[in-house]
Design a protein around this motif. Structure first.
Motif, PDB file in Angstrom:
ATOM      1  N   SER A  14       0.828  -1.204   0.000  1.00  0.00           N
ATOM      2  CA  SER A  14       0.000   0.000   0.000  1.00  0.00           C
ATOM      3  C   SER A  14       0.863   1.256   0.000  1.00  0.00           C
ATOM      4  O   SER A  14       0.610   2.211  -0.740  1.00  0.00           O
ATOM      5  N   GLY A  15       1.904   1.253   0.827  1.00  0.00           N
ATOM      6  CA  GLY A  15       2.798   2.405   0.889  1.00  0.00           C
ATOM      7  C   GLY A  15       3.538   2.638  -0.409  1.00  0.00           C
ATOM      8  O   GLY A  15       3.805   3.788  -0.781  1.00  0.00           O
ATOM      9  N   ALA A  16       3.872   1.565  -1.122  1.00  0.00           N
ATOM     10  CA  ALA A  16       4.571   1.717  -2.396  1.00  0.00           C
ATOM     11  C   ALA A  16       3.695   2.451  -3.406  1.00  0.00           C
ATOM     12  O   ALA A  16       4.173   3.337  -4.131  1.00  0.00           O
ATOM     13  N   LEU A  17       2.426   2.110  -3.474  1.00  0.00           N
ATOM     14  CA  LEU A  17       1.521   2.787  -4.406  1.00  0.00           C
ATOM     15  C   LEU A  17       1.367   4.261  -4.048  1.00  0.00           C
ATOM     16  O   LEU A  17       1.415   5.134  -4.926  1.00  0.00           O
ATOM     17  N   TYR A  18       1.196   4.552  -2.759  1.00  0.00           N
ATOM     18  CA  TYR A  18       1.081   5.949  -2.330  1.00  0.00           C
ATOM     19  C   TYR A  18       2.382   6.707  -2.610  1.00  0.00           C
ATOM     20  O   TYR A  18       2.354   7.895  -2.979  1.00  0.00           O
ATOM     21  N   ALA A  19       3.513   6.060  -2.421  1.00  0.00           N
ATOM     22  CA  ALA A  19       4.800   6.714  -2.661  1.00  0.00           C
ATOM     23  C   ALA A  19       4.943   7.115  -4.119  1.00  0.00           C
ATOM     24  O   ALA A  19       5.395   8.226  -4.437  1.00  0.00           O
ATOM     25  N   LEU A  20       4.566   6.222  -5.025  1.00  0.00           N
ATOM     26  CA  LEU A  20       4.661   6.532  -6.452  1.00  0.00           C
ATOM     27  C   LEU A  20       3.715   7.662  -6.831  1.00  0.00           C
ATOM     28  O   LEU A  20       4.079   8.568  -7.606  1.00  0.00           O
ATOM     29  N   LEU A  21       2.509   7.637  -6.285  1.00  0.00           N
ATOM     30  CA  LEU A  21       1.552   8.715  -6.557  1.00  0.00           C
ATOM     31  C   LEU A  21       2.069  10.046  -6.016  1.00  0.00           C
ATOM     32  O   LEU A  21       1.959  11.090  -6.678  1.00  0.00           O
ATOM     33  N   ALA A  22       2.609  10.034  -4.805  1.00  0.00           N
ATOM     34  CA  ALA A  22       3.122  11.271  -4.207  1.00  0.00           C
ATOM     35  C   ALA A  22       4.313  11.808  -4.989  1.00  0.00           C
ATOM     36  O   ALA A  22       4.457  13.025  -5.158  1.00  0.00           O
ATOM     37  N   PHE A  23       5.179  10.931  -5.472  1.00  0.00           N
ATOM     38  CA  PHE A  23       6.323  11.361  -6.270  1.00  0.00           C
ATOM     39  C   PHE A  23       5.849  12.097  -7.524  1.00  0.00           C
ATOM     40  O   PHE A  23       6.342  13.183  -7.857  1.00  0.00           O
ATOM     41  N   CYS A 157       6.054  -3.801  -5.594  1.00  0.00           N
ATOM     42  CA  CYS A 157       6.997  -3.051  -4.751  1.00  0.00           C
ATOM     43  C   CYS A 157       8.330  -2.852  -5.460  1.00  0.00           C
ATOM     44  O   CYS A 157       8.931  -1.761  -5.389  1.00  0.00           O
ATOM     45  N   ALA A 158       8.805  -3.875  -6.158  1.00  0.00           N
ATOM     46  CA  ALA A 158      10.074  -3.767  -6.870  1.00  0.00           C
ATOM     47  C   ALA A 158       9.980  -2.746  -8.007  1.00  0.00           C
ATOM     48  O   ALA A 158      10.903  -1.943  -8.214  1.00  0.00           O
ATOM     49  N   VAL A 159       8.882  -2.766  -8.742  1.00  0.00           N
ATOM     50  CA  VAL A 159       8.699  -1.821  -9.850  1.00  0.00           C
ATOM     51  C   VAL A 159       8.632  -0.393  -9.324  1.00  0.00           C
ATOM     52  O   VAL A 159       9.246   0.530  -9.881  1.00  0.00           O
ATOM     53  N   VAL A 160       7.890  -0.186  -8.228  1.00  0.00           N
ATOM     54  CA  VAL A 160       7.773   1.156  -7.651  1.00  0.00           C
ATOM     55  C   VAL A 160       9.129   1.655  -7.163  1.00  0.00           C
ATOM     56  O   VAL A 160       9.513   2.813  -7.402  1.00  0.00           O
ATOM     57  N   VAL A 241      -0.932  14.478   1.734  1.00  0.00           N
ATOM     58  CA  VAL A 241       0.384  13.911   2.020  1.00  0.00           C
ATOM     59  C   VAL A 241       1.487  14.805   1.462  1.00  0.00           C
ATOM     60  O   VAL A 241       2.472  15.126   2.144  1.00  0.00           O
ATOM     61  N   THR A 242       1.329  15.246   0.220  1.00  0.00           N
ATOM     62  CA  THR A 242       2.356  16.065  -0.414  1.00  0.00           C
ATOM     63  C   THR A 242       2.403  17.459   0.185  1.00  0.00           C
ATOM     64  O   THR A 242       3.472  18.070   0.274  1.00  0.00           O
ATOM     65  N   ALA A 243       1.256  17.986   0.597  1.00  0.00           N
ATOM     66  CA  ALA A 243       1.241  19.310   1.223  1.00  0.00           C
ATOM     67  C   ALA A 243       2.026  19.307   2.532  1.00  0.00           C
ATOM     68  O   ALA A 243       2.717  20.277   2.859  1.00  0.00           O
ATOM     69  N   ALA A 254       7.539  11.070  -1.632  1.00  0.00           N
ATOM     70  CA  ALA A 254       7.375   9.614  -1.745  1.00  0.00           C
ATOM     71  C   ALA A 254       7.506   8.943  -0.384  1.00  0.00           C
ATOM     72  O   ALA A 254       6.742   8.019  -0.056  1.00  0.00           O
ATOM     73  N   TRP A 255       8.473   9.398   0.447  1.00  0.00           N
ATOM     74  CA  TRP A 255       8.596   8.834   1.798  1.00  0.00           C
ATOM     75  C   TRP A 255       7.335   9.109   2.610  1.00  0.00           C
ATOM     76  O   TRP A 255       6.879   8.254   3.372  1.00  0.00           O
ATOM     77  N   GLY A 256       6.766  10.309   2.449  1.00  0.00           N
ATOM     78  CA  GLY A 256       5.517  10.607   3.149  1.00  0.00           C
ATOM     79  C   GLY A 256       4.378   9.724   2.696  1.00  0.00           C
ATOM     80  O   GLY A 256       3.579   9.252   3.511  1.00  0.00           O
ATOM     81  N   GLY A 257       4.286   9.479   1.386  1.00  0.00           N
ATOM     82  CA  GLY A 257       3.254   8.586   0.877  1.00  0.00           C
ATOM     83  C   GLY A 257       3.418   7.168   1.388  1.00  0.00           C
ATOM     84  O   GLY A 257       2.443   6.486   1.725  1.00  0.00           O
ATOM     85  N   PHE A 258       4.673   6.719   1.465  1.00  0.00           N
ATOM     86  CA  PHE A 258       4.928   5.372   1.992  1.00  0.00           C
ATOM     87  C   PHE A 258       4.501   5.272   3.454  1.00  0.00           C
ATOM     88  O   PHE A 258       3.880   4.276   3.866  1.00  0.00           O
ATOM     89  N   ALA A 259       4.841   6.291   4.260  1.00  0.00           N
ATOM     90  CA  ALA A 259       4.458   6.277   5.674  1.00  0.00           C
ATOM     91  C   ALA A 259       2.937   6.290   5.826  1.00  0.00           C
ATOM     92  O   ALA A 259       2.391   5.616   6.710  1.00  0.00           O
ATOM     93  N   PHE A 260       2.262   7.039   4.961  1.00  0.00           N
ATOM     94  CA  PHE A 260       0.801   7.080   5.020  1.00  0.00           C
ATOM     95  C   PHE A 260       0.208   5.704   4.702  1.00  0.00           C
ATOM     96  O   PHE A 260      -0.723   5.247   5.376  1.00  0.00           O
ATOM     97  N   GLY A 261       0.730   5.050   3.672  1.00  0.00           N
ATOM     98  CA  GLY A 261       0.226   3.717   3.330  1.00  0.00           C
ATOM     99  C   GLY A 261       0.477   2.710   4.437  1.00  0.00           C
ATOM    100  O   GLY A 261      -0.377   1.856   4.717  1.00  0.00           O
TER     101      GLY A 261
END
Length: 301
Positions: A14-23, A157-160, A241-243, A254-261
């Motif tokens: 879940s965190g990997a998907l949020y990290a990619l979106l946040a990036f 996770c590897a792709v992200v 998350v990005t704000a 991306a680290w923030g998105g991962f922590a959120f996930g």
């Protein structure tokens, strides 16, 4: 302990998907400096496009399942690139010069259009992909309980991770990355120094859309379906998350998105899932207020 490990493993995906979106969101908003609600819409629309194209290829073209999925992936990225070009040329470029604050309203309209397009194309039916690479990989076990991740989760996770590392390296070492930072700081000064601000903004929007499309593709392959309203929900989460993390550092976003996930996964494992989104968004809002108060306190009078 094994139960906690399982929830943490769930949070990795879940965190990997949020990290990619946040990036991708930080990449676009670094040059826009305005709310972009279309980012979540491209994520959901890309996942829905993959599913619709794969179903069409399998049922109408009689393709094998891998070929149908490949067709869906190609269609998802093609539509994401098309959406990015349209947004960059007909929405962001005109409004950035005339009425920057209207970008939030315009991207909300884009979100509605993409959501309704996906719903109409599917005839309001939920289409599902079959489970793929669902074989579990055991990380620990004991007392009849196993902490596992499936092959598709590990692949996602590897792709992200690869996408974010390559994106961060490109921003740090490439000419585009230097120009992107210059435009983020001061587009007027960057233009005076010979930077093509329009090209940088277009590239940032395209990169953000590709990141959102990749996240949508990975989510669709894992979950098998993406709801019609997922674009708004994910878009709001990534916006907060990005704000909190700041728009000028996609890697930090991306680290923030991962922590959120990870936080979402742990909440779902220990508390009522019905209240998960409400409490997580409330936490993000509180962090945003505290972060703003901290910046105000450091600002000299």
């Amino acid at each position: 302990m094994l139960y906690f490990l399982q929830q943490a493993l769930n949070g990795l995906h879940s965190g990997a998907l949020y990290a990619l979106l946040a990036f991708g969101y930080a990449l676009t908003n670094g040059v826009l400096h305005r709310t972009n609600l279309a980012h979540g819409a491209i994520f959901a629309f890309s996942g829905q496009t993959l599913i619709l194209a794969a179903v069409f290829g399998y049922q109408a073209l009689w393709l094998t399942l891998p070929a149908a999925v490949a067709l869906g992936i190609a269609a998802a990225f093609a539509y994401a690139v098309l959406a990015a070009r349209i947004l960059s040329r007909f929405v962001f470029a005109p409004l950035a010069l005339r009425s920057p604050n209207a970008i939030a309203v315009a991207t909300l309209g884009v979100l509605i259009v993409l959501t309704e397009t996906g719903r109409i194309a599917a005839d309001t039916y939920d289409l599902w992909l079959p489970p793929m690479l669902a074989r579990p990989v055991t990380f620990a076990q004991g007392g009849g309980f196993r902490a596992t991740l499936t092959l598709i989760q590990l692949l996602d996770c590897a792709v992200v991770l690869a996408a974010i590392v390559l994106g961060a390296l490109a921003l740090a070492r490439s000419r585009f990355g230097r120009n992107w930072r210059a435009v983020c700081d001061d587009p007027g000064a960057a233009a005076m120094c010979g930077v093509d601000v329009g090209a940088v903004c277009g590239g940032a929007v395209l990169g953000g859309a590709v990141a959102a499309a990749l996240a949508g593709v990975l989510a669709a392959l894992y979950y098998g379906n993406i709801g019609f309203g997922a674009g708004l929900v994910y878009g709001l989460k990534i916006l907060f998350v990005t704000a909190v993390g700041g728009y000028l550092s996609p890697a930090r976003a991306a680290w923030g998105g991962f922590a959120f996930g990870m936080g979402e996964a742990l909440w779902a494992g220990y508390f009522a899932i019905e209240w998960r989104d409400a409490w997580m968004l409330a936490l993000l809002a509180a962090m945003l207020v505290l972060a703003g108060a901290g910046r105000d306190a450091r600002t000299p009078v």
